[in-house]
Write an enzyme that holds these catalytic residues in place. Structure first.
Site, short mmCIF file in Angstrom:
data_model
loop_
_atom_site.label_atom_id
_atom_site.label_comp_id
_atom_site.label_asym_id
_atom_site.label_seq_id
_atom_site.Cartn_x
_atom_site.Cartn_y
_atom_site.Cartn_z
N ASN A 136 33.30 -25.95 -1.92
CA ASN A 136 33.50 -24.57 -1.43
C ASN A 136 34.68 -23.99 -2.21
O ASN A 136 35.82 -24.34 -1.96
CB ASN A 136 33.79 -24.63 0.08
CG ASN A 136 34.17 -23.28 0.64
OD1 ASN A 136 34.03 -22.24 -0.02
ND2 ASN A 136 34.65 -23.28 1.88
N LYS A 195 35.81 -21.01 -2.15
CA LYS A 195 36.55 -19.98 -1.39
C LYS A 195 36.84 -18.77 -2.30
O LYS A 195 36.01 -18.43 -3.13
CB LYS A 195 37.82 -20.57 -0.79
CG LYS A 195 37.51 -21.82 0.03
CD LYS A 195 38.64 -22.30 0.89
CE LYS A 195 38.21 -23.57 1.61
NZ LYS A 195 39.18 -23.99 2.62
N HIS A 255 31.95 -21.12 8.90
CA HIS A 255 33.19 -21.74 8.39
C HIS A 255 34.37 -21.24 9.22
O HIS A 255 34.43 -20.06 9.58
CB HIS A 255 33.38 -21.40 6.92
CG HIS A 255 34.48 -22.20 6.29
ND1 HIS A 255 35.81 -21.90 6.49
CD2 HIS A 255 34.46 -23.32 5.53
CE1 HIS A 255 36.55 -22.79 5.85
NE2 HIS A 255 35.77 -23.67 5.26
N GLU A 314 37.31 -20.44 8.53
CA GLU A 314 38.07 -19.30 7.99
C GLU A 314 37.34 -17.99 8.31
O GLU A 314 37.98 -16.95 8.54
CB GLU A 314 38.28 -19.48 6.48
CG GLU A 314 39.38 -20.51 6.23
CD GLU A 314 39.31 -21.22 4.89
OE1 GLU A 314 38.57 -20.77 3.99
OE2 GLU A 314 40.00 -22.24 4.74
N GLU A 360 34.35 -30.07 10.22
CA GLU A 360 35.60 -29.72 9.54
C GLU A 360 36.67 -29.41 10.58
O GLU A 360 36.76 -28.27 11.05
CB GLU A 360 35.39 -28.47 8.67
CG GLU A 360 34.39 -28.64 7.56
CD GLU A 360 34.67 -27.64 6.44
OE1 GLU A 360 34.95 -28.09 5.33
OE2 GLU A 360 34.65 -26.44 6.70
N GLY A 376 42.72 -27.32 4.26
CA GLY A 376 43.74 -26.72 3.41
C GLY A 376 45.16 -27.10 3.79
O GLY A 376 46.12 -26.49 3.33
N SER A 434 40.59 -31.29 3.58
CA SER A 434 41.52 -32.01 2.69
C SER A 434 40.92 -33.28 2.08
O SER A 434 41.63 -34.27 1.90
CB SER A 434 42.83 -32.32 3.42
OG SER A 434 43.46 -31.12 3.83
P1 PGA Z 1 39.95 -28.14 1.90
O1 PGA Z 1 38.82 -27.13 2.45
O2 PGA Z 1 39.23 -29.27 1.23
O3 PGA Z 1 40.76 -27.31 0.94
O4 PGA Z 1 40.72 -28.59 3.08
C1 PGA Z 1 37.64 -27.59 3.04
C2 PGA Z 1 36.79 -26.43 3.49
O5 PGA Z 1 37.33 -25.45 3.99
O6 PGA Z 1 35.55 -26.44 3.36
#
Ligand code: PGA
Length: 250
Positions: free
Chosen positions: A9, A11, A95, A97, A167, A173, A212
């Site tokens: 992803n 982003k 997701h 976010e 997740e 993140g 992460s």
């Molecule tokens: P990250 O993001 O690996 O940067 O923690 C994972 C995600 O949001 O899909």
């Protein structure tokens, strides 16, 4: 045996030049890896170019979100038919976010799943609890409620198209990764919910872990019985790291 899937992803990263370079590197590094499936999820603006760059490769293309109406007066929205048209086969739904920063709700996750299926896209449904919820010992309850909101309204044939990503919001993140045991525990619960629906479906459905994931922690996570792959954010922007994560599940 479920084939593992490694999804990246991107982003809000990568202009066209950066996306092109990253895809070129990924094609080179991943071409000989047959043990897992690959998916990249660039920003909307890079999708069309990415579809061309990925032609005749084993890397599938996905989008980061989908609006639940197919067309109309919805300024700023992108629909399933448009994503399909540009070459996507997958789309992220729910997701955290999107939920935390853009006000998307559980009800709209269901509508988005339905819109994706209508367009012939596979929804990659994201589930996960916040830190507050984990500390209150509510992880299982929260994740299962998120799953239920979608499952209760889908037919078996629709559920067959789904990929699910667990997740934990506190691990996205942040550099904080769930321990393999914490992740496995929730994955097992999710799979048990699918067993309650249909055993063959539960055996087949892929449950990815996200939050992460890096080359250093991927091996242990991906070795867990119910973890069928990874949804990678930050580390998917470096082709060598993404490839190393894929190697970790060989
Ligand atoms: P990250 O993001 O690996 O940067 O923690 C994972 C995600 O949001 O899909």
């Amino acid at each position: 045996m479920r084939k593992k899937m490694i999804a990246g992803n991107w982003k809000l990263h990568c202009n066209l030049r950066e996306a092109s370079d990253l895809l070129l590197d990924l094609r080179r590094l991943l071409s000989s890896m047959r043990h897992c499936d690959f998916l990249v999820i660039p920003p909307y603006t890079a999708l069309s170019q990415a579809a061309q760059k990925l032609e005749d490769s084993r890397i599938a293309l996905g989008a980061q979100d989908i609006f639940y109406e197919d067309k109309g007066a919805f300024t700023g929205a992108i629909s399933g038919p448009l994503l399909k048209d540009v070459g996507c086969t997958y789309v992220l739904v729910g997701h955290s976010e999107r939920r935390q920063l853009f006000g998307e709700t559980l009800d709209s996750s269901l509508l988005r799943v339905k819109a994706a299926l209508r367009a012939g896209l596979k929804p990659l449904l994201c589930l996960g609890e916040t830190l507050e919820e984990r500390e209150a010992n509510r992880s299982a309850e929260v994740v299962l409620a998120q799953l239920e909101a979608v499952m209760r309204e889908c037919t078996l044939a629709e559920l067959e198209e789904l990929v699910v990503a667990y997740e934990p919001v506190w691990a996205i993140g942040t550099g904080k990764v769930a321990t393999p045991q914490q992740a496995q525990e929730v994955h097992k619960l999710i799979r048990e919910r699918f067993y309650a629906q249909d055993a063959a479906l539960a055996e087949r459905i892929r449950l990815l872990y996200g939050g992460s994931v890096k080359p250093e922690n991927a091996g242990e996570l991906l070795a867990q019985e119910d973890i069928d792959g990874a949804l990678v954010g930050g580390a998917s922007l470096k082709a060598v790291d993404f490839a190393a994560i894929a190697r970790a599940c060989a």
